[in-house]
Scaffold this motif. Structure first.
Motif, PDB file in Angstrom:
ATOM      1  N   ARG A  70       0.857  -1.199   0.000  1.00 39.14           N
ATOM      2  CA  ARG A  70       0.000   0.000   0.000  1.00 39.14           C
ATOM      3  C   ARG A  70       0.881   1.233   0.000  1.00 39.14           C
ATOM      4  N   ALA A  71       0.678   2.109  -0.995  1.00 38.36           N
ATOM      5  CA  ALA A  71       1.463   3.338  -1.072  1.00 38.36           C
ATOM      6  C   ALA A  71       0.943   4.352  -0.054  1.00 38.36           C
ATOM      7  N   MET A  72       1.845   4.995   0.666  1.00 40.12           N
ATOM      8  CA  MET A  72       1.440   6.066   1.582  1.00 40.12           C
ATOM      9  C   MET A  72       1.037   7.294   0.755  1.00 40.12           C
ATOM     10  N   PRO A  73      -0.129   7.900   1.068  1.00 41.28           N
ATOM     11  CA  PRO A  73      -0.495   9.132   0.364  1.00 41.28           C
ATOM     12  C   PRO A  73       0.585  10.201   0.576  1.00 41.28           C
ATOM     13  N   ALA A  74       0.815  11.029  -0.459  1.00 40.56           N
ATOM     14  CA  ALA A  74       1.871  12.048  -0.359  1.00 40.56           C
ATOM     15  C   ALA A  74       1.686  12.925   0.878  1.00 40.56           C
ATOM     16  N   ALA A  75       0.430  13.228   1.200  1.00 42.98           N
ATOM     17  CA  ALA A  75       0.170  14.121   2.339  1.00 42.98           C
ATOM     18  C   ALA A  75       0.554  13.474   3.666  1.00 42.98           C
ATOM     19  N   ASN A  76       0.741  12.170   3.671  1.00 43.34           N
ATOM     20  CA  ASN A  76       1.077  11.460   4.924  1.00 43.34           C
ATOM     21  C   ASN A  76       2.580  11.254   5.109  1.00 43.34           C
ATOM     22  N   LEU A  77       3.387  11.616   4.128  1.00 43.21           N
ATOM     23  CA  LEU A  77       4.834  11.333   4.247  1.00 43.21           C
ATOM     24  C   LEU A  77       5.450  12.235   5.321  1.00 43.21           C
ATOM     25  N   HIS A  78       6.300  11.670   6.164  1.00 43.68           N
ATOM     26  CA  HIS A  78       6.899  12.430   7.268  1.00 43.68           C
ATOM     27  C   HIS A  78       8.072  11.647   7.838  1.00 43.68           C
ATOM     28  N   LEU A  79       8.889  12.341   8.616  1.00 45.42           N
ATOM     29  CA  LEU A  79       9.965  11.721   9.396  1.00 45.42           C
ATOM     30  C   LEU A  79       9.583  11.826  10.871  1.00 45.42           C
ATOM     31  N   THR A  80       9.235  10.700  11.487  1.00 48.34           N
ATOM     32  CA  THR A  80       8.844  10.725  12.901  1.00 48.34           C
ATOM     33  C   THR A  80      10.070  10.929  13.793  1.00 48.34           C
ATOM     34  N   LEU A  81       9.950  11.855  14.733  1.00 49.18           N
ATOM     35  CA  LEU A  81      11.021  12.114  15.707  1.00 49.18           C
ATOM     36  C   LEU A  81      10.670  11.560  17.075  1.00 49.18           C
ATOM     37  N   ALA A  82       9.379  11.514  17.380  1.00 51.71           N
ATOM     38  CA  ALA A  82       8.934  10.960  18.665  1.00 51.71           C
ATOM     39  C   ALA A  82       7.505  10.470  18.500  1.00 51.71           C
ATOM     40  N   PHE A  83       7.240   9.262  18.978  1.00 56.23           N
ATOM     41  CA  PHE A  83       5.895   8.688  18.903  1.00 56.23           C
ATOM     42  C   PHE A  83       5.304   8.680  20.301  1.00 56.23           C
ATOM     43  N   LEU A  84       4.218   9.431  20.501  1.00 50.22           N
ATOM     44  CA  LEU A  84       3.602   9.538  21.827  1.00 50.22           C
ATOM     45  C   LEU A  84       2.452   8.549  21.987  1.00 50.22           C
ATOM     46  N   GLY A  85       1.781   8.217  20.890  1.00 55.58           N
ATOM     47  CA  GLY A  85       0.632   7.314  20.984  1.00 55.58           C
ATOM     48  C   GLY A  85      -0.541   7.998  21.663  1.00 55.58           C
TER      49      GLY A  85
END
Ligand code: 2AM
Length: 173
Positions: free
Chosen positions: A36-51
């Motif tokens: 499944r391709a990630m939509p362009a608007a969803n692309l990011h570099l995560t620095l911290a995941f809080l949940g």
């Protein structure tokens, strides 16, 4: 989860100049290994995941992020790779590369600020990557580098939709 909880993470959005290259790369990989391709608007570099985080913390997080200074550093994407997810559906396929000194410093400053504010987050070692595909085959190779100028991290909420998660930037004007 409840109405007063939000699934949060802190990430860098791709610089607009890099987005077309990332989308082209995603499409090439998708043709190779499916998923499944990630939509362009969803692309990011995560620095911290809080949940799952109480929504009342959102203003605290936004105020804290506003105090982080703009970094004049860069990160270099120079490879594609995949992580096994433990699910039989396949791998996460990503673009990434080793953390530069500037990126390591940015993440260190951010994690320290989150700790000072008493925020809970996933403190697994930071492996910088931009997810391009999910439930895909595996891949691993180097690529011509993409240079990513670091900017101020942004707070994102992951919102479930029928089409899959949408990542909304909080605190944007
Ligand atoms: P991933 O792309 O490799 O799945 C939103 O889910 C973002 O947070 C994604 O970039 C995801 O990485 C990242 N993330 C980091 N730690 C996570 C965790 N423990 N659970 C879910 N997502 C996590």
């Amino acid at each position: 989860a409840g109405p007063d909880m939000q699934r949060l993470f802190i990430a860098l959005a791709p610089p607009p100049m890099l987005l077309p290259s990332l989308v082209t790369l995603r499409d090439q990989l998708h043709a190779e290994v499916g998923g499944r391709a990630m939509p362009a608007a969803n692309l990011h570099l995560t620095l911290a995941f809080l949940g799952e985080t109480p929504a009342a913390q959102v203003p605290v997080l936004l105020a804290r992020l506003a105090t982080l200074s703009r970094h004049r550093a860069h990160w270099r994407i120079d490879r594609v790779g995949s992580f096994k997810t433990g699910s039989p559906k396949g791998c996460i396929v990503w673009a990434g590369g080793p953390a530069s000194a500037g990126l390591t410093e940015l993440v260190g400053t951010l994690w320290q600020a989150l700790r000072e504010d008493g925020m809970a987050f996933d403190a697994k070692p930071f492996v910088p990557h931009v997810t391009l595909l999910r439930a895909a085959g595996s891949v691993a190779r180097t690529m011509p580098p993409l240079i990513w100028p670091l900017a101020v991290p942004q707070l994102y909420a992951s919102i479930a939709t029928a089409q899959g998660p949408r990542y909304a930037r909080l605190g944007d004007p």
